[in-house]
Scaffold this motif. Sequence first.
Motif, PDB file in Angstrom:
ATOM      1  N   ARG A 148       0.833  -1.200   0.000  1.00 39.62           N
ATOM      2  CA  ARG A 148       0.000   0.000   0.000  1.00 39.62           C
ATOM      3  C   ARG A 148       0.872   1.256   0.000  1.00 39.62           C
ATOM      4  NH1 ARG A 148      -5.322  -0.322   2.182  1.00 39.62           N
ATOM      5  NH2 ARG A 148      -6.188  -2.348   1.573  1.00 39.62           N
ATOM      6  N   ALA A 149       0.397   2.289  -0.683  1.00 36.79           N
ATOM      7  CA  ALA A 149       1.112   3.565  -0.669  1.00 36.79           C
ATOM      8  C   ALA A 149       1.029   4.188   0.719  1.00 36.79           C
ATOM      9  CB  ALA A 149       0.509   4.515  -1.701  1.00 36.79           C
ATOM     10  N   VAL A 150       2.169   4.672   1.226  1.00 39.58           N
ATOM     11  CA  VAL A 150       2.199   5.340   2.523  1.00 39.58           C
ATOM     12  C   VAL A 150       2.930   6.667   2.388  1.00 39.58           C
ATOM     13  CG1 VAL A 150       2.055   3.270   3.953  1.00 39.58           C
ATOM     14  CG2 VAL A 150       4.293   4.074   3.182  1.00 39.58           C
ATOM     15  N   ARG A 151       2.602   7.559   3.271  1.00 39.31           N
ATOM     16  CA  ARG A 151       3.233   8.884   3.331  1.00 39.31           C
ATOM     17  C   ARG A 151       4.288   8.853   4.428  1.00 39.31           C
ATOM     18  NH1 ARG A 151       0.885  13.125   6.650  1.00 39.31           N
ATOM     19  NH2 ARG A 151       1.649  15.196   6.077  1.00 39.31           N
ATOM     20  N   ARG A 152       5.541   9.062   4.062  1.00 38.64           N
ATOM     21  CA  ARG A 152       6.632   9.066   5.029  1.00 38.64           C
ATOM     22  C   ARG A 152       6.925  10.501   5.443  1.00 38.64           C
ATOM     23  NH1 ARG A 152       9.636   4.547   5.550  1.00 38.64           N
ATOM     24  NH2 ARG A 152      11.480   5.742   6.093  1.00 38.64           N
ATOM     25  N   ALA A 153       7.106  10.703   6.731  1.00 38.11           N
ATOM     26  CA  ALA A 153       7.310  12.055   7.256  1.00 38.11           C
ATOM     27  C   ALA A 153       8.243  11.992   8.456  1.00 38.11           C
ATOM     28  CB  ALA A 153       5.967  12.677   7.648  1.00 38.11           C
ATOM     29  N   CYS A 154       8.572  13.164   8.983  1.00 34.23           N
ATOM     30  CA  CYS A 154       9.390  13.265  10.188  1.00 34.23           C
ATOM     31  C   CYS A 154       8.498  12.997  11.397  1.00 34.23           C
ATOM     32  CB  CYS A 154      10.009  14.662  10.264  1.00 34.23           C
ATOM     33  SG  CYS A 154      11.070  14.906  11.702  1.00 34.23           S
ATOM     34  N   LEU A 155       8.728  11.872  12.073  1.00 32.19           N
ATOM     35  CA  LEU A 155       7.872  11.434  13.167  1.00 32.19           C
ATOM     36  C   LEU A 155       8.455  11.786  14.530  1.00 32.19           C
ATOM     37  CD1 LEU A 155       6.625   9.776  10.849  1.00 32.19           C
ATOM     38  CD2 LEU A 155       6.417   7.868  12.433  1.00 32.19           C
ATOM     39  N   HIS A 156       7.560  11.919  15.510  1.00 31.03           N
ATOM     40  CA  HIS A 156       8.001  12.043  16.894  1.00 31.03           C
ATOM     41  C   HIS A 156       8.724  10.763  17.321  1.00 31.03           C
ATOM     42  CE1 HIS A 156       7.667  11.802  21.286  1.00 31.03           C
ATOM     43  NE2 HIS A 156       7.590  13.123  21.299  1.00 31.03           N
ATOM     44  N   GLY A 157       8.157   9.625  16.989  1.00 32.06           N
ATOM     45  CA  GLY A 157       8.815   8.358  17.250  1.00 32.06           C
ATOM     46  C   GLY A 157       8.463   7.688  18.568  1.00 32.06           C
ATOM     47  N   ASP A 158       7.834   8.411  19.475  1.00 28.40           N
ATOM     48  CA  ASP A 158       7.370   7.825  20.742  1.00 28.40           C
ATOM     49  C   ASP A 158       6.152   8.623  21.200  1.00 28.40           C
ATOM     50  OD1 ASP A 158       7.202   6.281  23.038  1.00 28.40           O
ATOM     51  OD2 ASP A 158       8.626   7.516  24.156  1.00 28.40           O
ATOM     52  N   LEU A 159       5.154   8.689  20.325  1.00 29.15           N
ATOM     53  CA  LEU A 159       4.038   9.605  20.569  1.00 29.15           C
ATOM     54  C   LEU A 159       2.980   8.951  21.447  1.00 29.15           C
ATOM     55  CD1 LEU A 159       3.222  12.481  19.997  1.00 29.15           C
ATOM     56  CD2 LEU A 159       1.729  11.618  18.213  1.00 29.15           C
ATOM     57  N   THR A 160       3.135   9.119  22.753  1.00 31.80           N
ATOM     58  CA  THR A 160       2.113   8.720  23.702  1.00 31.80           C
ATOM     59  C   THR A 160       1.408   9.979  24.205  1.00 31.80           C
ATOM     60  OG1 THR A 160       3.581   8.898  25.608  1.00 31.80           O
ATOM     61  CG2 THR A 160       3.549   6.792  24.432  1.00 31.80           C
ATOM     62  N   LEU A 161       0.284   9.784  24.863  1.00 30.51           N
ATOM     63  CA  LEU A 161      -0.405  10.918  25.470  1.00 30.51           C
ATOM     64  C   LEU A 161       0.455  11.579  26.542  1.00 30.51           C
ATOM     65  CD1 LEU A 161      -3.985   9.414  25.854  1.00 30.51           C
ATOM     66  CD2 LEU A 161      -3.290  11.200  24.258  1.00 30.51           C
ATOM     67  N   ALA A 162       1.369  10.820  27.137  1.00 32.96           N
ATOM     68  CA  ALA A 162       2.249  11.388  28.160  1.00 32.96           C
ATOM     69  C   ALA A 162       3.236  12.388  27.571  1.00 32.96           C
ATOM     70  CB  ALA A 162       3.005  10.277  28.878  1.00 32.96           C
ATOM     71  N   ASN A 163       3.476  12.327  26.257  1.00 33.95           N
ATOM     72  CA  ASN A 163       4.432  13.226  25.622  1.00 33.95           C
ATOM     73  C   ASN A 163       3.791  14.423  24.946  1.00 33.95           C
ATOM     74  OD1 ASN A 163       6.732  11.878  26.425  1.00 33.95           O
ATOM     75  ND2 ASN A 163       6.759  10.524  24.655  1.00 33.95           N
ATOM     76  N   LEU A 164       2.500  14.648  25.215  1.00 33.92           N
ATOM     77  CA  LEU A 164       1.814  15.862  24.792  1.00 33.92           C
ATOM     78  C   LEU A 164       1.250  16.549  26.031  1.00 33.92           C
ATOM     79  CD1 LEU A 164      -0.143  14.734  21.590  1.00 33.92           C
ATOM     80  CD2 LEU A 164       1.909  16.155  21.684  1.00 33.92           C
ATOM     81  N   LEU A 165       1.635  17.796  26.255  1.00 32.25           N
ATOM     82  CA  LEU A 165       1.187  18.535  27.429  1.00 32.25           C
ATOM     83  C   LEU A 165       0.180  19.596  27.004  1.00 32.25           C
ATOM     84  CD1 LEU A 165       4.581  18.969  29.322  1.00 32.25           C
ATOM     85  CD2 LEU A 165       2.881  17.160  29.549  1.00 32.25           C
ATOM     86  N   PHE A 166      -0.940  19.645  27.730  1.00 35.11           N
ATOM     87  CA  PHE A 166      -2.039  20.552  27.420  1.00 35.11           C
ATOM     88  C   PHE A 166      -2.116  21.623  28.504  1.00 35.11           C
ATOM     89  CE2 PHE A 166      -2.822  16.619  25.322  1.00 35.11           C
ATOM     90  CZ  PHE A 166      -3.599  16.879  24.200  1.00 35.11           C
TER      91      PHE A 166
END
Length: 291
Positions: free
Chosen positions: A167-185
Motif C-alpha cells: 500500500r502507498a504510505v506517506r513518510r514524514a518526520c515522526l516524533h517516534g514515541d508519541l504517547t499521550l504522556a508526551n503531549l502537554l495541554f
Amino acid sequence: MILADLPLRAWAALRPETRPADVELLGPDVWRVGDVVLKLFPQADLPRFRRIVRAHRQAGRIFRRHPGLAAQRLLGFDEARRALLLEFVPGRSGRMALLAGVAPEEILARAAAWLDRLHAAREVSAGRFDARGAVDRLPPAPDCAEPAGYAAALEQLRSLADGLRGRAVRRACLHGDLTLANLLFDEGRVTGIDFENLRQHPADRDIGELWADLLLHVRRLPPELRLMPEPWERAFAAEYPALSPEIARFYTRHRLLRAWAAIPAEAHHRGPGRERQLINIRALMVRGAFA
C-alpha cells in the motif's frame, strides 16, 4: 527531594552561575529545577546523544511559527555528561487529561492538530507499506497475561500486515514515541516533549501509537464493534486530513500487542496501570478489534 539527589556536576556544567533550588524528580534521570528541566542520557554514546540534540533543535524549529502549538525548547546541552537543559512546560499530559475526564474527542482533535504540523513541516515522501519486520520483532510467546489470546492476536496482525503490503504510505518526520504522556495541554496550548526518537517513518505510525495509548488508558471503552470508536476517529481526522485509517489501525494494534506482551502473567505482579491496560485489551478482544 534532597539536593544531593540532583547530578550537581551536570547542573554546574549547564548553569554554573545558578544555585539549584526547588528540585523535583520527574522520572528516571529527569529533574525539574525551578523553571527548567535537567535530563540525562547515561546509556547514550556520543553519536546517539548528538542525534538527540539535533532532534530537539529540529522540533523547536518546526513549531516556531505555530501559535498554540509548540515543542519543548532546548536551552543547552553538555556532551561530556550526556545532559540536556530544557524548558519546564506547564500543564498536564494528555494521559492525565484523559483520566481526569476530558473527552477523548477533544484530546484527539488537539493532538491531531499538533501532529499535522509536525508531519507537514519537513520533507514528505511516498513509500510502500511493508510492516512484516515490525510484526516479527514482537515477542512470539511472551510470559504475559492471557498468552493464548496474545498469540491469536499476533497471528491476526501478521495476516493484516501481509494484506496491507505494498500500500502507498506517506513518510514524514515522526516524533517516534508519541504517547499521550508526551503531549502537554495548558489552556489553548499543546506542547510536545521527549523528541529523542525523531526520524522518518510512515506518518501513520505516530498516529497508531497515539491511538493505542488512548485505548490502553481510557477509563471506559464504548461498546462499539471496532478498534477505534467512530466519533473518536472522526474527531482526529477532522484535524489531520492526510490520515490513512487502515495503516493507522495496523500501528494501533501493533502498539497494543507491545503493551500486552509486557503485562505480567501473575495478577499480584501488576500495578493499577497494567491492570487497566489488561481490562481494556480484554474488551477490545471481545469486540474483535484485533481481527
